[in-house]
Design an enzyme around this catalytic site. Structure first.
Site, PDB file in Angstrom:
ATOM      1  N   HIS A 139      -5.631  -5.672   2.865  1.00 53.04           N
ATOM      2  CA  HIS A 139      -4.596  -4.678   3.183  1.00 53.04           C
ATOM      3  C   HIS A 139      -4.376  -4.454   4.478  1.00 53.04           C
ATOM      4  CE1 HIS A 139      -5.379  -2.125  -0.757  1.00 53.04           C
ATOM      5  NE2 HIS A 139      -6.142  -3.299  -0.715  1.00 53.04           N
TER       6      HIS A 139
ATOM      7  N   CYS B 136      -2.826  -2.375   6.332  1.00 55.45           N
ATOM      8  CA  CYS B 136      -3.138  -1.205   6.872  1.00 55.45           C
ATOM      9  C   CYS B 136      -4.537  -1.106   7.395  1.00 55.45           C
ATOM     10  CB  CYS B 136      -2.757   0.057   6.140  1.00 55.45           C
ATOM     11  SG  CYS B 136      -3.742  -0.082   4.388  1.00 55.45           S
TER      12      CYS B 136
ATOM     13  N   GLN C 189      -4.834  -0.264  -5.139  1.00 62.97           N
ATOM     14  CA  GLN C 189      -5.391  -1.414  -5.545  1.00 62.97           C
ATOM     15  C   GLN C 189      -6.116  -1.334  -6.958  1.00 62.97           C
ATOM     16  OE1 GLN C 189      -7.334  -4.510  -3.069  1.00 62.97           O
ATOM     17  NE2 GLN C 189      -8.631  -5.204  -4.636  1.00 62.97           N
TER      18      GLN C 189
ATOM     19  N   CYS D 186       0.846  -1.257  -0.126  1.00 62.07           N
ATOM     20  CA  CYS D 186      -0.031  -0.033   0.195  1.00 62.07           C
ATOM     21  C   CYS D 186       0.775   0.963  -0.022  1.00 62.07           C
ATOM     22  CB  CYS D 186      -1.041   0.046   1.109  1.00 62.07           C
ATOM     23  SG  CYS D 186      -1.493   1.611   1.870  1.00 62.07           S
ATOM     24  N   GLU D 187       0.686   2.011  -1.025  1.00 62.38           N
ATOM     25  CA  GLU D 187       1.449   3.429  -1.126  1.00 62.38           C
ATOM     26  C   GLU D 187       1.206   4.416   0.068  1.00 62.38           C
ATOM     27  OE1 GLU D 187       0.775   4.720  -5.074  1.00 62.38           O
ATOM     28  OE2 GLU D 187      -0.745   6.053  -4.455  1.00 62.38           O
ATOM     29  N   HIS D 188       0.237   4.321   0.656  1.00 58.94           N
ATOM     30  CA  HIS D 188      -0.184   5.156   1.631  1.00 58.94           C
ATOM     31  C   HIS D 188       0.343   4.623   3.125  1.00 58.94           C
ATOM     32  CE1 HIS D 188      -3.568   5.694  -1.148  1.00 58.94           C
ATOM     33  NE2 HIS D 188      -3.057   6.974  -1.175  1.00 58.94           N
ATOM     34  N   HIS D 189       0.758   3.671   3.324  1.00 60.44           N
ATOM     35  CA  HIS D 189       1.159   3.061   4.688  1.00 60.44           C
ATOM     36  C   HIS D 189       2.355   2.317   4.548  1.00 60.44           C
ATOM     37  CE1 HIS D 189      -3.137   3.798   5.453  1.00 60.44           C
ATOM     38  NE2 HIS D 189      -2.713   4.549   6.639  1.00 60.44           N
TER      39      HIS D 189
HETATM   40 ZN   LIG Z   1      -2.873   1.706   3.162  1.00 56.42          ZN
END
Ligand SMILES: [Zn+2]
Length: 239
Positions: free
Chosen positions: A196, A198, A168, A127-130
């Site tokens: 995910h 996260c 995704q 996941c590119e956010h976490h």
């Molecule tokens: Zn995430």
């Protein structure tokens, strides 16, 4: 007076910065993607893989030290180098376009004109956010218009785009667009069902939930074709 202006200026700007950080924190936690292309810098490949590993190694060391970890401990000593190599060569190796699987295709000699489905492709992404793992399965299908690919090529294409910081939805679209290019047809579809970490292990901590995304190109936009594909991927395969 001047001091007041400067104070206001600083406080407004800090507020702005703080609001921005909060805004982007929220966007990230909602996992909203902004583009179907992976956002890359123009100078993304000026450094060699080895140069990147050296820099990231120092960065990881810095994070660990900031957290208060003692890097002279034998168990932690090798972590910065290990993480740096893993980032560049493995889990984010798909950022490097030269690593994209070669597009070797064959003529459809059997004249097989039906749908071909490659289901339950194991998917590991990040996941590119976490920067936490996404783990799941991808199901990919196409209808040949005269060209076919080796079956493992579909797995390799999934794997290549998964080895990037991802959302995704973008991953699903990138897989479809690549196969459309390779197979020279719009008739390609992909469904991804993934967990995910996260979401499962932090934040809302919902261990059971998973995320399903789909992209249907060409004939797969038609109800019957889409239904057929979705029926196939629900088949339980036992050996
Ligand atoms: Zn995430």
């Amino acid at each position: 007076m001047y001091l007041r202006i400067i104070e206001n200026f600083i406080s407004n700007n800090t507020m702005g910065l703080k609001n921005n950080i909060e805004k982007f924190d929220t966007i990230g936690d909602n996992h909203i993607g902004t583009s179907t292309e992976t956002p890359m810098r123009a100078d993304a490949f000026k450094l060699s893989a080895d140069e990147k590993i050296e820099i990231i190694k120092d960065d990881v060391q810095h994070i660990m030290e900031t957290l208060g970890l003692d890097l002279s401990d034998d168990s932690l000593k090798g972590t910065p180098n290990r993480v740096a190599k893993m980032f560049v060569n493995e889990i984010f190796g798909g950022l490097d376009p030269t690593k994209k699987p070669k597009a070797s295709t064959f003529d459809n000699k059997y004249q097989y004109g039906e749908m071909l489905v490659e289901k339950n492709i194991t998917l590991y992404s990040t996941c590119e956010h976490h920067f936490l793992p996404i783990v799941g399965r991808a199901h990919v299908a196409y209808i040949s218009n005269g060209t076919v690919v080796g079956l493992s090529k579909m797995n390799r294409i999934v794997d290549h785009f998964a080895k990037r910081p991802q959302v995704q939805e973008r991953l699903t679209i990138q897989i479809v667009e690549e196969l459309q290019k390779v197979l020279n047809t719009k008739d390609v579809a992909c469904v991804i069902d993934a967990k995910h970490l996260c979401v499962n292990s932090r934040g809302i901590r919902d261990i059971e939930s998973s995320t399903v995304t789909s992209e249907f190109g060409g004939k797969f936009k038609e109800k019957d074709t889409r239904r057929e594909f979705l029926d196939y991927i629900q088949l339980e395969t036992k050996f």
